[in-house]
Structure formats: structure tokens, C-alpha cells
Design a protein around this motif. Structure first.
Motif, PDB file in Angstrom:
ATOM      1  N   MET A 158      23.727   8.440  17.823  1.00  0.00           N
ATOM      2  CA  MET A 158      22.591   8.178  17.490  1.00  0.00           C
ATOM      3  C   MET A 158      21.574   9.639  17.012  1.00  0.00           C
ATOM      4  O   MET A 158      21.682  10.491  17.658  1.00  0.00           O
ATOM      5  CB  MET A 158      21.614   7.544  18.802  1.00  0.00           C
ATOM      6  N   LYS A 159      21.138   9.393  15.871  1.00  0.00           N
ATOM      7  CA  LYS A 159      20.131  10.434  15.234  1.00  0.00           C
ATOM      8  C   LYS A 159      18.838  10.113  15.385  1.00  0.00           C
ATOM      9  O   LYS A 159      18.440   8.974  14.939  1.00  0.00           O
ATOM     10  CB  LYS A 159      20.649  10.746  13.876  1.00  0.00           C
ATOM     11  N   LEU A 160      17.893  11.054  15.660  1.00  0.00           N
ATOM     12  CA  LEU A 160      16.641  11.143  15.952  1.00  0.00           C
ATOM     13  C   LEU A 160      15.912  12.093  14.904  1.00  0.00           C
ATOM     14  O   LEU A 160      15.958  13.110  15.012  1.00  0.00           O
ATOM     15  CB  LEU A 160      16.108  11.241  17.330  1.00  0.00           C
ATOM     16  N   GLU A 161      15.284  11.461  13.808  1.00  0.00           N
ATOM     17  CA  GLU A 161      15.152  12.040  12.600  1.00  0.00           C
ATOM     18  C   GLU A 161      13.603  11.803  12.240  1.00  0.00           C
ATOM     19  O   GLU A 161      12.897  10.807  12.779  1.00  0.00           O
ATOM     20  CB  GLU A 161      15.962  11.560  11.453  1.00  0.00           C
ATOM     21  N   VAL A 162      13.013  12.847  11.283  1.00  0.00           N
ATOM     22  CA  VAL A 162      11.842  12.435  10.653  1.00  0.00           C
ATOM     23  C   VAL A 162      12.293  12.435   9.179  1.00  0.00           C
ATOM     24  O   VAL A 162      12.893  13.211   8.622  1.00  0.00           O
ATOM     25  CB  VAL A 162      10.787  13.476  10.763  1.00  0.00           C
ATOM     26  N   GLY A 163      11.902  11.130   8.481  1.00  0.00           N
ATOM     27  CA  GLY A 163      12.153  10.906   7.226  1.00  0.00           C
ATOM     28  C   GLY A 163      11.242  10.121   6.394  1.00  0.00           C
ATOM     29  O   GLY A 163      10.496   9.491   7.277  1.00  0.00           O
ATOM     30  N   PHE A 164      11.220  10.043   5.142  1.00  0.00           N
ATOM     31  CA  PHE A 164      10.450   9.189   4.339  1.00  0.00           C
ATOM     32  C   PHE A 164      11.146   8.178   3.598  1.00  0.00           C
ATOM     33  O   PHE A 164      12.365   8.586   2.961  1.00  0.00           O
ATOM     34  CB  PHE A 164       9.783  10.118   3.450  1.00  0.00           C
ATOM     35  N   MET A 165      10.821   6.870   3.336  1.00  0.00           N
ATOM     36  CA  MET A 165      11.282   5.973   2.346  1.00  0.00           C
ATOM     37  C   MET A 165       9.983   5.579   1.567  1.00  0.00           C
ATOM     38  O   MET A 165       8.789   4.906   2.053  1.00  0.00           O
ATOM     39  CB  MET A 165      11.519   4.598   3.241  1.00  0.00           C
ATOM     40  N   VAL A 166       9.982   6.243   0.473  1.00  0.00           N
ATOM     41  CA  VAL A 166       8.684   5.777  -0.456  1.00  0.00           C
ATOM     42  C   VAL A 166       9.541   5.083  -1.751  1.00  0.00           C
ATOM     43  O   VAL A 166       9.955   5.488  -2.440  1.00  0.00           O
ATOM     44  CB  VAL A 166       8.138   7.113  -1.288  1.00  0.00           C
ATOM     45  N   ASP A 167       8.967   3.713  -1.649  1.00  0.00           N
ATOM     46  CA  ASP A 167       9.272   2.908  -2.582  1.00  0.00           C
ATOM     47  C   ASP A 167       7.644   2.217  -3.276  1.00  0.00           C
ATOM     48  O   ASP A 167       6.825   2.847  -2.886  1.00  0.00           O
ATOM     49  CB  ASP A 167      10.064   1.685  -2.186  1.00  0.00           C
ATOM     50  N   SER A 168       7.609   1.235  -3.826  1.00  0.00           N
ATOM     51  CA  SER A 168       6.497   0.440  -4.161  1.00  0.00           C
ATOM     52  C   SER A 168       5.530   0.249  -3.196  1.00  0.00           C
ATOM     53  O   SER A 168       4.450   0.236  -3.179  1.00  0.00           O
ATOM     54  CB  SER A 168       6.649  -0.546  -5.318  1.00  0.00           C
ATOM     55  N   LEU A 169       6.163  -0.505  -2.196  1.00  0.00           N
ATOM     56  CA  LEU A 169       5.467  -0.846  -1.204  1.00  0.00           C
ATOM     57  C   LEU A 169       4.645   0.216  -0.381  1.00  0.00           C
ATOM     58  O   LEU A 169       3.470   0.219  -0.046  1.00  0.00           O
ATOM     59  CB  LEU A 169       6.397  -1.683  -0.041  1.00  0.00           C
ATOM     60  N   THR A 170       5.556   1.346  -0.061  1.00  0.00           N
ATOM     61  CA  THR A 170       4.857   2.332   0.554  1.00  0.00           C
ATOM     62  C   THR A 170       3.915   3.294  -0.273  1.00  0.00           C
ATOM     63  O   THR A 170       2.431   3.456   0.039  1.00  0.00           O
ATOM     64  CB  THR A 170       5.865   3.636   0.892  1.00  0.00           C
ATOM     65  N   ALA A 171       4.114   3.383  -1.586  1.00  0.00           N
ATOM     66  CA  ALA A 171       3.188   4.109  -2.597  1.00  0.00           C
ATOM     67  C   ALA A 171       1.973   3.350  -2.666  1.00  0.00           C
ATOM     68  O   ALA A 171       0.475   3.738  -2.750  1.00  0.00           O
ATOM     69  CB  ALA A 171       3.772   4.195  -3.871  1.00  0.00           C
ATOM     70  N   MET A 172       1.949   2.018  -2.796  1.00  0.00           N
ATOM     71  CA  MET A 172       0.647   1.285  -2.638  1.00  0.00           C
ATOM     72  C   MET A 172      -0.050   1.410  -1.371  1.00  0.00           C
ATOM     73  O   MET A 172      -1.311   1.585  -1.385  1.00  0.00           O
ATOM     74  CB  MET A 172       1.128  -0.327  -2.744  1.00  0.00           C
ATOM     75  N   MET A 173       0.557   1.281  -0.294  1.00  0.00           N
ATOM     76  CA  MET A 173      -0.013   1.558   1.066  1.00  0.00           C
ATOM     77  C   MET A 173      -0.744   2.840   1.204  1.00  0.00           C
ATOM     78  O   MET A 173      -1.784   3.171   1.494  1.00  0.00           O
ATOM     79  CB  MET A 173       0.935   1.218   2.164  1.00  0.00           C
ATOM     80  N   MET A 174      -0.109   3.943   0.688  1.00  0.00           N
ATOM     81  CA  MET A 174      -0.515   5.163   0.706  1.00  0.00           C
ATOM     82  C   MET A 174      -1.679   5.332  -0.256  1.00  0.00           C
ATOM     83  O   MET A 174      -2.565   6.190   0.565  1.00  0.00           O
ATOM     84  CB  MET A 174       0.550   6.288   0.199  1.00  0.00           C
ATOM     85  N   CYS A 175      -1.781   4.700  -1.559  1.00  0.00           N
ATOM     86  CA  CYS A 175      -3.178   4.813  -2.199  1.00  0.00           C
ATOM     87  C   CYS A 175      -4.409   4.153  -1.440  1.00  0.00           C
ATOM     88  O   CYS A 175      -5.284   4.499  -1.602  1.00  0.00           O
ATOM     89  CB  CYS A 175      -2.837   4.108  -3.558  1.00  0.00           C
ATOM     90  N   VAL A 176      -4.036   2.743  -0.773  1.00  0.00           N
ATOM     91  CA  VAL A 176      -5.164   1.991  -0.218  1.00  0.00           C
ATOM     92  C   VAL A 176      -5.569   3.171   0.989  1.00  0.00           C
ATOM     93  O   VAL A 176      -6.723   3.172   1.176  1.00  0.00           O
ATOM     94  CB  VAL A 176      -4.458   0.606   0.168  1.00  0.00           C
ATOM     95  N   VAL A 177      -4.659   3.303   1.861  1.00  0.00           N
ATOM     96  CA  VAL A 177      -5.161   3.912   3.035  1.00  0.00           C
ATOM     97  C   VAL A 177      -5.653   5.524   2.737  1.00  0.00           C
ATOM     98  O   VAL A 177      -6.886   5.718   3.354  1.00  0.00           O
ATOM     99  CB  VAL A 177      -3.978   4.404   3.842  1.00  0.00           C
ATOM    100  N   THR A 178      -5.353   6.230   1.604  1.00  0.00           N
ATOM    101  CA  THR A 178      -6.036   7.279   1.454  1.00  0.00           C
ATOM    102  C   THR A 178      -7.499   7.232   0.532  1.00  0.00           C
ATOM    103  O   THR A 178      -8.543   7.786   1.150  1.00  0.00           O
ATOM    104  CB  THR A 178      -5.200   8.343   0.571  1.00  0.00           C
ATOM    105  N   PHE A 179      -7.548   6.312  -0.342  1.00  0.00           N
ATOM    106  CA  PHE A 179      -8.733   6.028  -0.967  1.00  0.00           C
ATOM    107  C   PHE A 179     -10.004   5.423  -0.114  1.00  0.00           C
ATOM    108  O   PHE A 179     -11.020   5.856  -0.201  1.00  0.00           O
ATOM    109  CB  PHE A 179      -8.586   4.794  -2.194  1.00  0.00           C
ATOM    110  N   VAL A 180      -9.508   4.488   0.997  1.00  0.00           N
ATOM    111  CA  VAL A 180     -10.444   3.807   1.896  1.00  0.00           C
ATOM    112  C   VAL A 180     -10.886   4.931   2.720  1.00  0.00           C
ATOM    113  O   VAL A 180     -12.155   5.233   2.978  1.00  0.00           O
ATOM    114  CB  VAL A 180      -9.981   2.614   2.487  1.00  0.00           C
ATOM    115  N   SER A 181     -10.041   5.837   3.201  1.00  0.00           N
ATOM    116  CA  SER A 181     -10.324   6.654   4.251  1.00  0.00           C
ATOM    117  C   SER A 181     -11.254   7.853   3.582  1.00  0.00           C
ATOM    118  O   SER A 181     -12.238   8.149   4.145  1.00  0.00           O
ATOM    119  CB  SER A 181      -8.873   7.583   4.715  1.00  0.00           C
ATOM    120  N   LEU A 182     -10.966   8.063   2.268  1.00  0.00           N
ATOM    121  CA  LEU A 182     -11.719   9.032   1.529  1.00  0.00           C
ATOM    122  C   LEU A 182     -13.207   8.652   1.283  1.00  0.00           C
ATOM    123  O   LEU A 182     -14.457   9.354   1.657  1.00  0.00           O
ATOM    124  CB  LEU A 182     -11.206   9.345   0.135  1.00  0.00           C
TER     125      LEU A 182
END
Length: 676
Positions: A82-106
Motif C-alpha cells: 500500500m502506497k500513501l501518496e500525494v498526487g494530482f489528477m488534472v483533467d477537464s473535470l478538475t480544471a473546471m472545478m479549479m477555475c470555479v473555486v478560485t474565481f468565486v474565492s477571489l
């Protein structure tokens, strides 16, 4: 630019808000002696979120060009296989969520400069909302269950701090503890679901778990005749019920209004409550394997969408009206998930984030203008004094009720169509709930709008109603005082949020729902769940969709809701009071929120108190303290008192004891002559 995204730039997206939170939270508070002032604190946090938004927008553009990223950044530890890791999965779903979260937060960060300018905890608040943004970004960018759970718990922790931001208020302390405990219930189910998937797949990585979905679909839960994948998916969704406030774990969300208005917007629009919707969408390859789980999701969402909307009708606190609309709209998103219309659910998540943030921040602007009076019965006629707030609130309300050509229309109408195309058990009730919810939403939304911005001015004179006490100060306009428009740092975010609230739906509906935007990010079994294919067959463009809607039941239900609200509260205001009197039993039921809080207090809190009292009296005091601790001490005392009798100081007594001891040993260890 097809290829792999730059991991260093991706890492900067969550770390930039974290750095801002550290500057404001450490250097700007008593922790390190207030080394920096308000200007540095808000500048650092706003800059951090701005950097995150710019990088998120750049990431989205690269993803549209075909780029993606799915890799481990750091391996924390390895336990067996078992590996305990920190990693990213960035696809269209993630990228859309990133933009929404950061814009509203701004927008919320900028707005906070004006809203919290008189608050002593100014720097601390900026630290919290930036930390909230970091937590949500880590959640949506994760590529494994460990990091998902870290972000999941982090947003819960920061929401606890923000809801109870005014920690001298008993109601705020009650509200944040309630949110924390209710979310622990959901999180217990969530970690059970993760545990089942990890135990039977042998991995925490999304991709590796999804690769074994065919094997998981054949397994039974040991000792039962239940499908393992069904149990795991329902457990995961129980986690979403807590975070995304689905019935019956919705009870914390209305009370979260005890926090300052900016955090109400952030929690309800772009961060915490959308985490559950995002998680189920991310896990679509697993949820598609269980019709039972999908039916369960659809029914829970339907109950939330309709019955939480009813509660919005009787609310008089401006923030609580918007809060119950959030509950109802989250129910719509959940219904879409149950219909396997995951792309529609996150499409509504996106459009809802903009107009709901707009409505919350506009409510905050009204509260500022009313000197922190939140009771809509004390308002009226504000459009003359707060024109920007009035226009933006109208645009947000039109988007919320699904007015054709507004963003909310395209996502909400698509949900209704997807449910109508679903044939899962429970879809009949879901169809009724989402259609009836259209009328209910229009009614309570424009009830609030008319009472706040139109009609008779009910402020600036003695009245029977009192504003909701945010602090310990006097609230409400004094006799003769008039409301005023908020400063530019408050109304500018309203204008910037109003733009996507109007146009984002028509601009993005085709690629997000009927194009290839979510290819690879969302998995749907179109043969078993054909809702999206039927929607695609009927879609002929955003203009045609809006024009066609003018002749459909949802549009006329919304019109009827607006018209009835106008008639009741502008033309014949005596009618609501008469209805309240005639149907007092129903009003009491709604006013007590279906007695869910009372039920929880009696059954769960009371049961826990009874169980805790039993464990305390029987287990702790009786068994542990009484028998084990005190009992062992008494036993040692008795034995000591017995031995002390032989400690006389006379040699012949000691000789007698020695002889008796030797005799005892001989009798114990030597066999007797007749033993054979």
C-alpha cells in the motif's frame, strides 16, 4: 498543446492560497505579535488566490488543447504493497472545478475587505478563507483516496472555524459544533466506503481502483448477499450527504448562517457543499456499476430538492432564504447524479456557484445597507437606494429560478429533462419533485426579492421585528435613516459574478453536456442509463433550447411562482397572514424544520447522553474505578494487613512462619503416598 501539464505550476495553485493564509494567520494575528497589518494580510491572501485563479485558467486552456496530468508528487510512506501518496489528477473535470473555486474565492476575498472592515478578527478571517480555498483545491486535484480524505476533512475543519468565527456568540458556537458533528456522521460512512474499495482493490489510487471495477462488480460483501460495489458506493454517498447537506444530514447548513456573510457565500457556492457532488462525479466509473446506489441517490436528492424548498417559503432572515435555496439546488444536482447525468450535475454546480455566490454577497450588501438588520420584513423599497445591489440581485434571482437564456436555466432544465429520461426505480417521484421544486423556488426567491427591493419601506421607524444579531452591537436603521449603496469593494464582485450568472450557461452547455469536454473524466454506461443520449438527441443549440422552453411546464411553473409571490406580497399582503392562520399546523411543522433538530436532540443526542451516562456510571465508575482500580487497591490492603500480623519483631514468630512455609511447600510439591 497536447501533452502533460507542468507539475510545478499545478503545485503552485493550492500552495499560493496556503502561503497567503500563513502570512495573514501567523504574522497578522497575536500568534506572532501582529507583525503585519490589515493591508498586508488582505493583499497577501488576495494575491495568493489571484495567482491560483490565473494558473487555473491557464490549466483549463491547456486541458482544452488536450493536456492532462495524473502522477504522484510525493510518496509519504509505503506499508506493504500500500502506497500513501500525494498526487494530482488534472483533467477537464478538475480544471473546471479549479477555475470555479478560485474565481468565486477571489470575489469573496475582495468583498471581504468591505464587509469585515470593522471586525476585530479581520486578519484571522482572511487567513481562514484562504486556508479554505487551499483545502478545496487539494480535494478536487487529488488522484488518490488519501489526499481526497485529507481535503475532505480539511474543508470540514475550516468550516468549523468559520461558522464559529464570532466565537463569543452562543448561537455561533452551537452552529459550528452542529456542523462538525453532523459531518462526522457522514464522514464515518465515507471512510467505510474508502476502506472497502482499498481493501478489495489493494490501492488508494483512483486509476488503479477504476481499472479493477469489473472484478469489484462481481464481489459480495462477506457474510451478506449484498453486492460489495453497492455497499461501497452507498457508503461513499453517505459522506456526500454530510458535505453536500442532503436529507437527513442537511440540518447543519441553515445554521451555518451564523458565520459572516462572505463565508456563507464561499461554503454554499464553490467549496464545501459542492465537494460531495464532485466526489460522486469523480467516482462515476464505480457508481455506474450499481443501479441500487443510483436509485438511492436519486430519491435522497428528490426529497432534499422539494422539502427543503418548502422551508424557504417561511424564512424571514434574508441569508436563511438563500441557504434553503442552496439545499434545494444541491438536491437537484444529486438527482442528476442519480440519473447518471453526471455532466449535468457538475454543469449545474458551475452555474449555481456563480449565481448563488452573487445572491449571498448581494444579501450581505443589503445587510450592510440596513446596518446589519437581516429581517426581510424590515426592508422594502431598497431599489431606490441600492441600485447596483438591486439589479444584480434580480439577475441572480432570475438565474436561480431557471429563466430562459440565463445560466441557471440551461443547467436546471437539463436536470429536469435527464430525470424525465431516467427509468430507474424512484424516478417517478424524482420527476414530480424537480417539477414542483420549480414553482417553489420561484415563489420563495421572488418573495424575498419583492419584500426587500419593492413595496413599502419598513425601515427607519419603530417596528416589532428585530434584526438577526451578528455581533453584540445595535442593529437596524435608526428612525429617519436611509439605506445606502455599499462601497465598491462590495458591489464590484456583485457585478463580476452577475456576468457569468447570465451568460456562462449558454456559452458552455454544448461542449460540457453534448461535446467532448468531459471525455475520460466521466464514465457513463449509455446502454443501461440512456438519459444523456436522449438529451443529446433533443438538443439543437442554446437558442432553440431557450425558445422551446417557453412552451414547457417548467417555464410556466416558474412564471406562476413569481406571479403568486407578487400577488401575495405586493398586491394582497393580508393573504399570507390569513393562510398562516388557517394552516397553522403546517406552518408550525415548517417553522420547526420538520422537527428534525428536535428528533436529533431526543434520539441521537439524548441516546448518546443516556449511553454515555450508563458507560460512565457502570463502566467507568463501577467497573474501572470501583472494581479494577479501587478493588485492586483494597485487595492489596487486605493482603498487607494479613501479612502485617506476622511482622512482630520476635525471632520465634519468624521461625514459626518459616517452618510453616517449608511445610506448605512440601505438601504442595511432594506427592502423597496414596496418590498412586
Amino acid at each position: 498543446m497536447a501533452g502533460q501539464l507542468n507539475p510545478h505550476l499545478l503545485l503552485a495553485v493550492p500552495l499560493a492560497p496556503l502561503a497567503g493564509a500563513a502570512i495573514a494567520g501567523l504574522l497578522g494575528t497575536k500568534f506572532f505579535g501582529n507583525l503585519v497589518g490589515r493591508k498586508v494580510s488582505h493583499s497577501a491572501t488576495i494575491l495568493g488566490v489571484l495567482i491560483a485563479f490565473v494558473l487555473s485558467a491557464m490549466t483549463l486552456m491547456d486541458v482544452l488543447d488536450g493536456a492532462s496530468y495524473n502522477a504522484t508528487l510525493y510518496q509519504w510512506m509505503k506499508v506493504g504493497e500500500m502506497k500513501l501518496e500525494v498526487g494530482f489528477m488534472v483533467d477537464s473535470l478538475t480544471a473546471m472545478m479549479m477555475c470555479v473555486v478560485t474565481f468565486v474565492s477571489l470575489m469573496v476575498h475582495i468583498y471581504t475587505i468591505g464587509y469585515m472592515q470593522e471586525d476585530e478578527g479581520y486578519n484571522r478571517f482572511f487567513a481562514y478563507i484562504s486556508l479554505f480555498t487551499f483545502s478545496m483545491l487539494m480535494l478536487v486535484m487529488s488522484n488518490n483516496f488519501l489526499q481526497l480524505f485529507f481535503g475532505w476533512e480539511a474543508v470540514g475543519l475550516v468550516s468549523y472555524l468559520l461558522i464559529g468565527f464570532w466565537y463569543t456568540k452562543p448561537t455561533a458556537i452551537y452552529a459550528n459544533m452542529k456542523a462538525f458533528l453532523v459531518n462526522r456522521v457522514g464522514d464515518f460512512g465515507f471512510i467505510l466506503g474508502i476502506g472497502l474499495l482499498v481493501a478489495y482493490s489493494g490501492s488508494m489510487n483512483y486509476t488503479e481502483v477504476f481499472a479493477k471495477k469489473a472484478d469489484l462488480a462481481l464481489l459480495m460483501l462477506p457474510g451478506t448477499d449484498w453486492m460489495l460495489i453497492t455497499v461501497a458506493c452507498i457508503c461513499l454517498f453517505i459522506g456526500a450527504m454530510g458535505k453536500s447537506a442532503q436529507f437527513p444530514l442537511h440540518v447543519w447548513l441553515p445554521d451555518s448562517m451564523e458565520g459572516p456573510t462572505p463565508i456563507s457565500a464561499l461554503i454554499h457556492a464553490a467549496t464545501m457543499v459542492t465537494a460531495g457532488i464532485f466526489m460522486v462525479t469523480r467516482m462515476s466509473p464505480l457508481f455506474e456499476l450499481s443501479d441500487t446506489a443510483l436509485s438511492f441517490i436519486m430519491i435522497i436528492g428528490s426529497i432534499t430538492a422539494l422539502f427543503m424548498g418548502f422551508l424557504g417559503i417561511i424564512q424571514n432572515d434574508i441569508k436563511r432564504v438563500v441557504a434553503y435555496s442552496t439545499l434545494s439546488q444541491l438536491g437537484y444536482m444529486t438527482v442528476a447524479l442519480g440519473a447518471s447525468a453526471y455532466s449535468v450535475a457538475v454543469f449545474h454546480l458551475m452555474t449555481h456557484a456563480f449565481f448563488k455566490a452573487l445572491l449571498f454577497l448581494a444579501a450581505g450588501s443589503v445587510i450592510i445597507g440596513m446596518h446589519h438588520d437581516q429581517d426581510i420584513r424590515n426592508m422594502g423599497g431598497l431599489r431606490k437606494y441600492m441600485k447596483i445591489t438591486w439589479i444584480t440581485s434580480l439577475l441572480g434571482s432570475l438565474a436561480l429560478i431557471g429563466t430562459p437564456f440565463f445560466s441557471g436555466f440551461y443547467s436546471k432544465d437539463s436536470i429536469i429533462e435527464a430525470v424525465l429520461a431516467s427509468h430507474l426505480p424512484g424516478s417517478g417521484f424524482a420527476q414530480f419533485a424537480v417539477l414542483a421544486g420549480v414553482f417553489v423556488t420561484a415563489f420563495y426567491s421572488f418573495r424575498m426579492y419583492f419584500l426587500v427591493f419593492h413595496g413599502k419601506e419598513n425601515f427607519g421607524h419603530a417596528h416589532d421585528h428585530h434584526g438577526h444579531d451578528d455581533h453584540d452591537h445595535h442593529h437596524g436603521l435608526a428612525p429617519g435613516q436611509k439605506p445606502h449603496e455599499s462601497p465598491w469593494v462590495v458591489w464590484l464582485p456583485l457585478v463580476l459574478l452577475a456576468i457569468p450568472s447570465v451568460v456562462i450557461g449558454l456559452l458552455t452547455i454544448k461542449p460540457m453536456l453534448f461535446g467532448h469536454f468531459f471525455d475520460g473524466a466521466i464514465v457513463v454506461n449509455h446502454h443501461a442509463h440512456p438519459a444523456m443520449e436522449e438529451l443529446a438527441h433533443e438538443f439543437h443549440g442554446w437558442q432553440e433550447m431557450a425558445m422551446h422552453a417557453l412552451f414547457t411546464p417548467p417555464f410556466w411553473l416558474a412564471v406562476a411562482g413569481v406571479a403568486l409571490a407578487y400577488f401575495f406580497y405586493m398586491v394582497k399582503p393580508a393573504i399570507p397572514a390569513m393562510i398562516k392562520q388557517k394552516f397553522s399546523a403546517i406552518f408550525t411543522l415548517l417553522d420547526n424544520k420538520y422537527y428534525m433538530d428536535r428528533f436529533n436532540e431526543i434520539v441521537f443526542a439524548g441516546g448518546a447522553k443516556l449511553l454515555g451516562g450508563g458507560l460512565w456510571n457502570v463502566g467507568d465508575r463501577g467497573l474501572i474505578d470501583g472494581l479494577i482500580v479501587n478493588g485492586s487497591a483494597k485487595l492489596v490492603g487486605l493482603f498487607s494487613n494479613l501479612i502485617r500480623l506476622f511482622q512482630t519483631g520476635f525471632i520465634y514468630h519468624y521461625a514459626l512462619v518459616m517452618i510453616l512455609g517449608v511445610l506448605g511447600f512440601l505438601m504442595y510439591f511432594m506427592p502423597l503416598p496414596f496418590a498412586k
